[in-house]
Design a protein around this motif. Structure first.
Motif, PDB file in Angstrom:
ATOM      1  N   ASP A 150       0.825  -1.217   0.000  1.00 15.07           N
ATOM      2  CA  ASP A 150       0.000   0.000   0.000  1.00 15.07           C
ATOM      3  C   ASP A 150       0.857   1.264   0.000  1.00 15.07           C
ATOM      4  N   ASP A 151       0.390   2.247  -0.719  1.00 15.44           N
ATOM      5  CA  ASP A 151       0.976   3.587  -0.739  1.00 15.44           C
ATOM      6  C   ASP A 151       0.425   4.336   0.482  1.00 15.44           C
ATOM      7  N   VAL A 152       1.311   4.858   1.327  1.00 18.01           N
ATOM      8  CA  VAL A 152       0.888   5.462   2.591  1.00 18.01           C
ATOM      9  C   VAL A 152       1.481   6.866   2.746  1.00 18.01           C
ATOM     10  N   MET A 153       0.646   7.813   3.150  1.00 18.16           N
ATOM     11  CA  MET A 153       1.085   9.158   3.506  1.00 18.16           C
ATOM     12  C   MET A 153       0.838   9.342   5.002  1.00 18.16           C
ATOM     13  N   ARG A 164       5.805  16.688  10.295  1.00 16.08           N
ATOM     14  CA  ARG A 164       6.323  16.530   8.936  1.00 16.08           C
ATOM     15  C   ARG A 164       5.562  15.422   8.202  1.00 16.08           C
ATOM     16  N   ILE A 165       5.473  15.569   6.873  1.00 19.98           N
ATOM     17  CA  ILE A 165       4.777  14.580   6.051  1.00 19.98           C
ATOM     18  C   ILE A 165       5.810  13.603   5.477  1.00 19.98           C
ATOM     19  N   HIS A 166       5.541  12.304   5.641  1.00 14.96           N
ATOM     20  CA  HIS A 166       6.425  11.253   5.167  1.00 14.96           C
ATOM     21  C   HIS A 166       5.665  10.337   4.203  1.00 14.96           C
ATOM     22  N   HIS A 167       6.413   9.676   3.340  1.00 14.49           N
ATOM     23  CA  HIS A 167       5.835   8.732   2.384  1.00 14.49           C
ATOM     24  C   HIS A 167       6.345   7.327   2.714  1.00 14.49           C
ATOM     25  N   PHE A 168       5.394   6.385   2.848  1.00  9.42           N
ATOM     26  CA  PHE A 168       5.749   5.008   3.204  1.00  9.42           C
ATOM     27  C   PHE A 168       5.152   4.032   2.190  1.00  9.42           C
ATOM     28  N   TYR A 169       5.671   2.823   2.238  1.00  9.61           N
ATOM     29  CA  TYR A 169       5.117   1.714   1.461  1.00  9.61           C
ATOM     30  C   TYR A 169       5.010   0.517   2.388  1.00  9.61           C
ATOM     31  N   LYS A 176       7.752   0.823   5.231  1.00 12.54           N
ATOM     32  CA  LYS A 176       9.080   1.220   4.779  1.00 12.54           C
ATOM     33  C   LYS A 176       9.004   2.644   4.224  1.00 12.54           C
ATOM     34  N   GLU A 177       9.865   3.528   4.741  1.00 13.12           N
ATOM     35  CA  GLU A 177       9.833   4.911   4.263  1.00 13.12           C
ATOM     36  C   GLU A 177      10.469   4.995   2.880  1.00 13.12           C
ATOM     37  N   ILE A 178       9.820   5.758   1.995  1.00 11.06           N
ATOM     38  CA  ILE A 178      10.282   5.944   0.620  1.00 11.06           C
ATOM     39  C   ILE A 178      10.846   7.358   0.484  1.00 11.06           C
TER      40      ILE A 178
END
Length: 286
Positions: A150-153, A164-169, A176-178
């Motif tokens: 899944d694509d996660v914000m 802060r805004i992070h992007h995960f998978y 896992k942070e992207i």
């Protein structure tokens, strides 16, 4: 303040008396020539008003002290204030943006256990998220209702008080942070033990495993939990809520999902027990 005034006057006397070794300014030399004749005879001396010492004393008294001796503080301008975080408007839900609320019936962005809104702005989608936590709040875009792939914000509250805004998978149950983060125009706040944020990300993106196209419909996964030194940890509840249906970014809905505490009375078994108990009380014991 009396001591400060006395110190200023002493400084003026020392400079005028030459004790501070300050060379006379051009204006001082003009005043000395005016005070003597051509051969050094005493003459008429004009009052001196433009010396450095006079300027210094007037500056200190006018900038640092008021007429009544009150300290006026630092005289130079300060940086402009930062714009405050604009509160999330729930009155727009279902009209100009879509909303999902999880928690107590009738809750809003400041009282729900979890809150999410989305709306299209040109070629971007703006998201707003809020949760009752001091750590992080996130939304995942999934092709099914399960975690994994899944694509996660996520909006994360760090130890410095920033959000802060992070992007995960999601890889199984692990996030896992992207490094490639599609978020922009991000802002966030931690207040009243809530993490709240707002950001945009592109509606269309190149096809990639860790980044989905939001013009397609997805199941939305909702999660929040604690953070340690700006890193997310396991979410607060064992089974985070998931949208019942796939959500289209082009359809603005206003969906309420009762939290676990308010789902008990909606279960069939609980309703049957309530009916049986009510009948027993009304009919009495045999």
């Amino acid at each position: 303040m009396i001591f400060l005034r006395w110190l200023v006057q002493l400084l003026v006397l020392l400079i005028h008396g030459g004790w501070c070794g300050v060379a006379p300014s051009p204006t001082d030399e003009g005043a000395l020539r005016t005070g003597h004749g051509e051969h050094g005879e005493p003459g008429h001396q004009e009052p001196h008003k433009d010396s450095y010492s006079t300027f210094a004393s007037e500056f200190l008294e006018s900038r640092y002290l008021s007429d009544d001796g009150e300290d006026l503080g630092y005289p130079f301008p300060t940086a402009p204030p930062v714009d405050p975080f604009a509160k999330i408007k729930v009155s727009d839900c279902g009209v100009t943006k879509g909303c999902i609320r999880y928690g107590k019936p009738g809750c809003d962005a400041e009282t729900c256990d979890y809150f999410l809104s989305y709306r299209r702005i040109g070629t971007d989608v703006e998201f707003e998220m809020s949760a009752d936590t001091d750590g992080w709040v996130a939304v995942g875009f999934s092709s099914d209702k399960k975690m994994g792939g899944d694509d996660v914000m996520a909006c994360v509250h760090d130890d410095n008080g920033r959000v802060r805004i992070h992007h995960f998978y999601n890889v199984g149950q692990w996030a896992k942070e992207i490094k490639r983060n599609p978020a922009r125009d991000e802002e966030g706040i931690f207040e009243n033990n809530r993490v709240t944020c707002r950001f945009k990300r592109p509606l269309y993106v190149p096809r990639e495993e860790t980044l989905v196209d939001l013009h397609l419909s997805w199941y939305y996964l909702f999660a929040w939990g604690p953070a340690i030194q700006g890193s997310i940890t396991r979410h607060d509840i064992d089974s985070p809520p998931v949208s019942e249906h796939m959500i289209s970014i082009y359809k603005y809905v206003d969906v309420f999902m009762p939290s676990t505490a308010y789902q008990t009375f909606n279960s069939p078994l609980c309703l049957l027990l309530i009916v049986a108990l009510t009948f027993y009380l009304l009919m009495g014991t045999p």
